[in-house]
Design an enzyme around this catalytic site. Structure first.
Site, PDB file in Angstrom:
ATOM      1  N   HIS A 136       0.836  -1.203   0.000  1.00  0.00           N
ATOM      2  CA  HIS A 136       0.000   0.000   0.000  1.00  0.00           C
ATOM      3  C   HIS A 136       0.873   1.257   0.000  1.00  0.00           C
ATOM      4  O   HIS A 136       0.664   2.176  -0.809  1.00  0.00           O
ATOM      5  CB  HIS A 136      -0.911  -0.016   1.234  1.00  0.00           C
ATOM      6  CG  HIS A 136      -1.776   1.194   1.372  1.00  0.00           C
ATOM      7  ND1 HIS A 136      -3.124   1.189   1.073  1.00  0.00           N
ATOM      8  CD2 HIS A 136      -1.499   2.469   1.784  1.00  0.00           C
ATOM      9  CE1 HIS A 136      -3.630   2.391   1.289  1.00  0.00           C
ATOM     10  NE2 HIS A 136      -2.659   3.188   1.722  1.00  0.00           N
ATOM     11  N   GLU A 137       1.854   1.293   0.893  1.00  0.00           N
ATOM     12  CA  GLU A 137       2.726   2.466   0.978  1.00  0.00           C
ATOM     13  C   GLU A 137       3.622   2.588  -0.257  1.00  0.00           C
ATOM     14  O   GLU A 137       3.859   3.694  -0.761  1.00  0.00           O
ATOM     15  CB  GLU A 137       3.585   2.389   2.244  1.00  0.00           C
ATOM     16  CG  GLU A 137       2.798   2.461   3.542  1.00  0.00           C
ATOM     17  CD  GLU A 137       2.020   3.759   3.685  1.00  0.00           C
ATOM     18  OE1 GLU A 137       2.466   4.783   3.132  1.00  0.00           O
ATOM     19  OE2 GLU A 137       0.964   3.750   4.340  1.00  0.00           O
ATOM     20  N   HIS A 140       1.883   4.258  -3.206  1.00  0.00           N
ATOM     21  CA  HIS A 140       1.926   5.724  -3.133  1.00  0.00           C
ATOM     22  C   HIS A 140       3.269   6.238  -3.645  1.00  0.00           C
ATOM     23  O   HIS A 140       3.334   7.197  -4.422  1.00  0.00           O
ATOM     24  CB  HIS A 140       1.749   6.184  -1.680  1.00  0.00           C
ATOM     25  CG  HIS A 140       0.365   6.002  -1.132  1.00  0.00           C
ATOM     26  ND1 HIS A 140      -0.766   6.393  -1.816  1.00  0.00           N
ATOM     27  CD2 HIS A 140      -0.064   5.489   0.052  1.00  0.00           C
ATOM     28  CE1 HIS A 140      -1.834   6.126  -1.076  1.00  0.00           C
ATOM     29  NE2 HIS A 140      -1.438   5.568   0.048  1.00  0.00           N
TER      30      HIS A 140
END
Length: 273
Positions: A136-137, A140
């Site tokens: 998820h990170e 980004h």
């Protein structure tokens, strides 16, 4: 008669990152006075009254450490990871996994009474749940880097301490491990897409977890069932939670960009939860 252009206007015309490398002095640093005498350059240093610097992780409620105000813009591959980022990501992942182990294994008491079992449980949770957070990170980061921004993960030491202690004592996981810090000039659509990348990555991981079940691997063993179940649950929860349009969550950034995009992806996330 045309008015003269304000000599200070170049500060807002140019890209702020260009100013970091520019050697052009500001107009106030001219070398001569009106009387023809050379003057000395004076530098005024202004310190924050709080002593904090900018760029703090967005989960300030759990405490955070001061972050550097400036950063070197990466111009290489989107897969670039600095040694600092690798260290922060490693520590955050270990702390997150330890907290999960406490929550699933009876808290600090259960870990002390059965340390081998606790370590095995942490290993399974590292496989089943940690990728939901890490990827998820990184989603980004990759999209932000694609748009030419500086982007690196920074852990939140206060958030990690709080989360581990809460899980150890109450067997509840509520943690702010950290976030990807993004610095750069982006348009509103680009800003929204950087935020959307996180939940979409969790949706992709959720679909990836469905494939073994569709292939009939469900019920093959207790270990695979455990991993698949929590893989699906973690990604569905993280995608939906981050789509909430509040505070620092991705949903608020996406909704600021586009209401239609927000509702479409929010409904999709709710559908898999």
């Amino acid at each position: 008669m045309a008015e003269k252009r304000d000599p200070r206007s170049w500060w807002i015309d140019e890209d702020p990152f260009d100013r970091l490398e520019s050697k052009r002095p500001p107009p106030s640093h001219s070398s001569a006075r009106d009387d023809g005498r050379r003057r000395n350059t004076h530098v005024r240093v202004v310190l924050s009254s709080t002593g904090r610097q900018g760029g703090e992780p967005f989960f300030r409620v759990f405490g955070s450490e001061p972050q550097p105000m400036s950063a070197t813009v990466h111009k290489g591959s989107v897969w670039h990871f600095s040694s600092t980022e690798i260290e922060h990501l490693t520590v955050a992942t270990i702390a997150f996994t330890a907290a999960l182990g406490f929550a699933f294994g009876g808290g600090i008491g259960g870990a002390v009474l059965n340390l081998p079992g606790y370590l095995v449980l942490c290993s399974l949770l590292l496989i089943a749940i940690a990728p939901a957070f890490v990827i998820h990170e990184m989603a980004h980061k990759i999209v932000a880097r694609k748009y030419g921004c500086w982007a690196e993960f920074r852990m939140s030491p206060g958030g990690l301490r709080f989360g581990v202690l809460l899980a150890a004592i109450l067997q509840v996981v509520f943690m702010a491990p950290g976030a990807v810090m993004v610095i750069g000039n982006t348009t509103k659509p680009q800003f929204g897409k950087i935020a959307l990348a996180g939940p979409v990555s969790n949706l992709c991981l959720w679909v990836l977890g469905i494939i073994p079940l569709a292939a009939g691997l469900g019920g093959y063993s207790e270990i695979t069932d455990f991993i698949l179940y929590y893989w699906l649950l973690a990604n569905a929860f993280l995608a939906t939670f981050n789509m909430l349009p509040f505070g620092p969550l991705d949903g608020k950034k996406i909704k600021t960009w586009s209401d239609s995009m927000f509702w479409m992806w929010f409904i999709i996330c709710l559908g898999i939860l």
